[in-house]
Structures are given as structure tokens and as C-alpha cells.
Design an enzyme around this catalytic site. Structure first.
Site, PDB file in Angstrom:
ATOM      1  NE  ARG A 102      -1.959  -5.870  51.021  1.00 35.77           N
ATOM      2  CZ  ARG A 102      -1.753  -6.671  49.973  1.00 35.77           C
ATOM      3  NH1 ARG A 102      -0.992  -6.267  48.966  1.00 35.77           N
ATOM      4  NH2 ARG A 102      -2.287  -7.871  49.921  1.00 35.77           N
ATOM      5  CG  HIS A 129      -1.830 -12.118  52.993  1.00 32.33           C
ATOM      6  ND1 HIS A 129      -3.021 -11.440  53.072  1.00 32.33           N
ATOM      7  CD2 HIS A 129      -1.443 -12.041  51.683  1.00 32.33           C
ATOM      8  CE1 HIS A 129      -3.332 -10.970  51.868  1.00 32.33           C
ATOM      9  NE2 HIS A 129      -2.406 -11.318  51.018  1.00 32.33           N
ATOM     10  CD  GLN A 132      -3.260 -15.354  48.723  1.00 28.94           C
ATOM     11  OE1 GLN A 132      -3.354 -14.234  48.252  1.00 28.94           O
ATOM     12  NE2 GLN A 132      -3.602 -16.436  48.027  1.00 28.94           N
ATOM     13  CG  ASP A 219       5.181 -14.807  49.200  1.00 30.25           C
ATOM     14  OD1 ASP A 219       5.016 -14.166  48.139  1.00 30.25           O
ATOM     15  OD2 ASP A 219       5.080 -14.292  50.335  1.00 30.25           O
ATOM     16  CB  CYS A 259       0.079 -15.494  47.855  1.00 24.29           C
ATOM     17  SG  CYS A 259       1.795 -14.952  47.994  1.00 24.29           S
ATOM     18  NE  ARG A 287      -6.947 -12.870  48.961  1.00 23.26           N
ATOM     19  CZ  ARG A 287      -6.092 -11.835  48.972  1.00 23.26           C
ATOM     20  NH1 ARG A 287      -4.993 -11.887  48.259  1.00 23.26           N
ATOM     21  NH2 ARG A 287      -6.309 -10.777  49.742  1.00 23.26           N
TER      22      ARG A 287
END
Ligand code: CP
Ligand code: NVA
Length: 301
Positions: A102, A129, A132, A219, A259, A287
């Protein structure tokens, strides 16, 4: 599939394969069936940004699969003191069976993949991402029975989430609409690709984008690394919120996904989160299952 760097690298068939395996692993875990498909394997996890879900789900996922995971903070790694990716990637390739990263720049993840010789998994960059969105697609398919033909509307910043949702949604035959303020659109190449490959719209009109949606998604207004812009963004994004009024524009049985982490009262209201908490927390759980599927497909012998 050698790495998971971005969804654009995967075919529809590869995405379906990941989702099918994720469903199977979820069923087995829920039924106490052990699946040590990565026995003896080790995943390194490099986090240049904070994480709750990604870190815990990868670590638990490796444990479930019979392997182990190492949390590698750049504060402790020599990479934080300037050791170059070319060297770090080659050294870590000799110890580990896979690396999840990440970080900020997509290029760093791509560089790890080109210099190392073990699978690299993108655990979020400023650009995308993918992990996700695999969990998001899994959640939608699980609840709606299909992805093809559904309308997915993303409300807010044209950020990493928007970019991956566009690619994942369009690849799976969904209609994707984005509502964002002018100047905050998703990546222009991704939007061009989406327009050429499916049903895609991007508009500043949030009601138009949400109209007839089967899934509403949002988000944060300011992503990790953009904290200093928060006050300015709060003004620009104030109308880009999923609330009960906007829900009326969507289909009656529309799902709401986020998310997480969520900022109640900003991109989404607390009442909408609570009304859709089953979906949102199933999405968070997924996830784990989706990432386990990715790790098995990339790292199993
Ligand atoms: N959604 C997500 O990636 O959460 P974390 O930042 O907590 O990992
Ligand atoms: N866009 C957010 C996603 C967090 C999971 C960020 O990058 O901070």
C-alpha cells in the site's frame, strides 16, 4: 495472472475466477472447513499509509490459508531510509512468496513487480484499489445474483476507488455512472476506455448519476495524503453525499456500499449507513475472502 497491480490487467474471466473462488473459500470458512492452500508460504505486507481492513484481512487470510504474514513498516525498513525499490524488491523476493504493498504512487507497485520475481499485490495506491473492488463485486453479485446489466453509481471524488470501480464494473458488464464536481473527475484514460467499452457517464449532476441505480457507492472526500486539502474539499463536495433524499433517485431496492473508513455527515449520512449496514459490513468481510482467492491464485504451487 502473475500479479494484481490494477484491474485493467485482468480479463473478465480472471475476475470471475477470483469471485468464484472467493465464494467457495467464504462458504468453507463459515462451515469450519480448513483450506491450507498456502501452507508454509509467507506474505510480506508493506504499508506506507494507514490501514485497518487491508492489513487485518491479509494477515488473517494468510493464517487461514496455512501461511504467515509479515507486517513491514517503511519506518523500520531500509526503504524508508532511501534503499531503492530495485534492491528491496530483489532481496525480498528471496525471502518471501508474495508482497502486498500500500503506497502513494502506482509506479512503485509496478516497479516492485518488474524488479522482483514473486507476485505483487496492490493494496491501494493513489491510482487504484483493486482488492477493494474485487470484494465489492463479490458483495454485489452475492446479493443481486448477477453483475451484468446493473447500474453502479459512484458519488464523490474521482479517486482510486472511482478508478477501480469504473474498470471493474465495466469489465463485468455493469453500467457505471460517476457524480463528481468539475475538476475532480476520475483518471481521463480510464474514462475514455470505459466510454469505448461499455455504458459509462460522468456528470456533476448527482441526481442524474444516481437515477435508476442498483448500487450507490461513495468514499471519503479527502483521501490519505490529501488531509491538508480537507477544508477546501468539504466546501466543493458538500452536495456529493449519499443521503435519504438521494436514495429516492436510485432504484427502490438499491444497495449502498462504502469501502470504509466512512465519515458520517460528509460523503454519507449516518442513517443511510445504518439502514445499509448489512451490505456495508458484508462488503468489509468480503475483503478477506476475495484477497484469499487472489493470494491462492497467485501464490499456490
Ligand atoms: N477499505 C480499505 O482499504 O480499508 P483500510 O484503509 O482500513 O485498509
Ligand atoms: N480513497 C481512500 C480509500 C481508502 C480505503 C483513500 O485513498 O484514502
Amino acid at each position: 495472472m502473475k500479479h494484481l497491480l490494477k484491474l485493467g490487467d485482468l480479463s473478465k474471466e480472471e475476475i470471475v475466477k477470483i469471485l468464484d473462488l472467493a465464494d467457495k473459500l467464504k462458504y468453507e470458512k463459515r462451515n469450519g472447513i480448513e483450506h491450507h492452500l498456502l501452507k508454509g508460504k509467507t506474505l510480506g505486507m508493506i504499508f506506507q499509509k494507514s490501514s485497518t481492513r487491508t492489513r487485518v484481512s491479509f494477515e488473517v487470510g494468510m493464517f487461514d490459508l496455512g501461511g504467515s504474514a509479515l507486517f513491514l513498516s517503511p519506518r523500520d525498513l531500509q526503504i524508508g531510509r532511501g534503499e531503492v525499490v530495485q534492491d528491496t524488491a530483489r532481496v525480498l523476493s528471496r525471502f518471501l512468496d508474495g508482497i502486498m504493498i500500500r503506497t502513494f504512487e502506482q509506479k512503485e507497485v509496478e516497479d516492485f513487480a518488474s524488479y522482483g520475481d514473486i507476485p505483487i499485490i496492490n493494496g491501494l495506491t493513489d491510482y487504484c484499489h483493486p482488492c477493494q473492488v474485487l470484494a465489492d463485486l463479490m458483495t454485489i453479485r452475492e446479493r443481486k445474483g448477477t453483475l451484468e446489466g446493473l447500474k453502479l453509481c459512484f458519488v464523490g471524488d474521482g479517486n482510486n476507488m472511482a478508478n477501480s470501480l469504473i474498470v471493474g464494473g465495466i469489465k463485468m458488464g455493469m453500467e457505471v455512472s460517476i457524480a463528481c464536481p468539475k475538476g475532480y473527475e476520475p483518471d481521463s484514460d480510464i474514462m475514455k476506455w470505459a466510454s469505448e467499452n461499455g455504458k459509462f457517464t460522468c456528470t456533476p449532476d448527482v441526481v442524474e448519476a444516481a437515477s435508476g441505480a442498483d448500487v450507490l457507492y461513495t468514499d471519503v472526500w479527502a483521501s490519505m495524503g490529501q488531509e491538508e486539502e480537507f477544508e477546501e474539499r468539504a466546501k466543493i463536495f458538500k452536495n456529493y453525499q449519499i443521503n435519504s433524499k438521494l436514495m429516492k433517485s436510485a432504484n427502490e431496492c438499491a444497495m449502498v456500499l462504502h469501502c470504509l473508513p466512512a465519515h458520517r455527515g460528509e460523503e454519507i449520512t449516518g442513517d443511510v449507513i445504518e439502514q445499509h449496514s448489512d451490505e456495508i459490513f458484508e462488503e468489509a468481510e468480503n475483503r478477506l475472502h476475495a484477497q484469499k482467492a487472489v493470494m491462492v491464485l497467485l501464490m499456490a504451487d
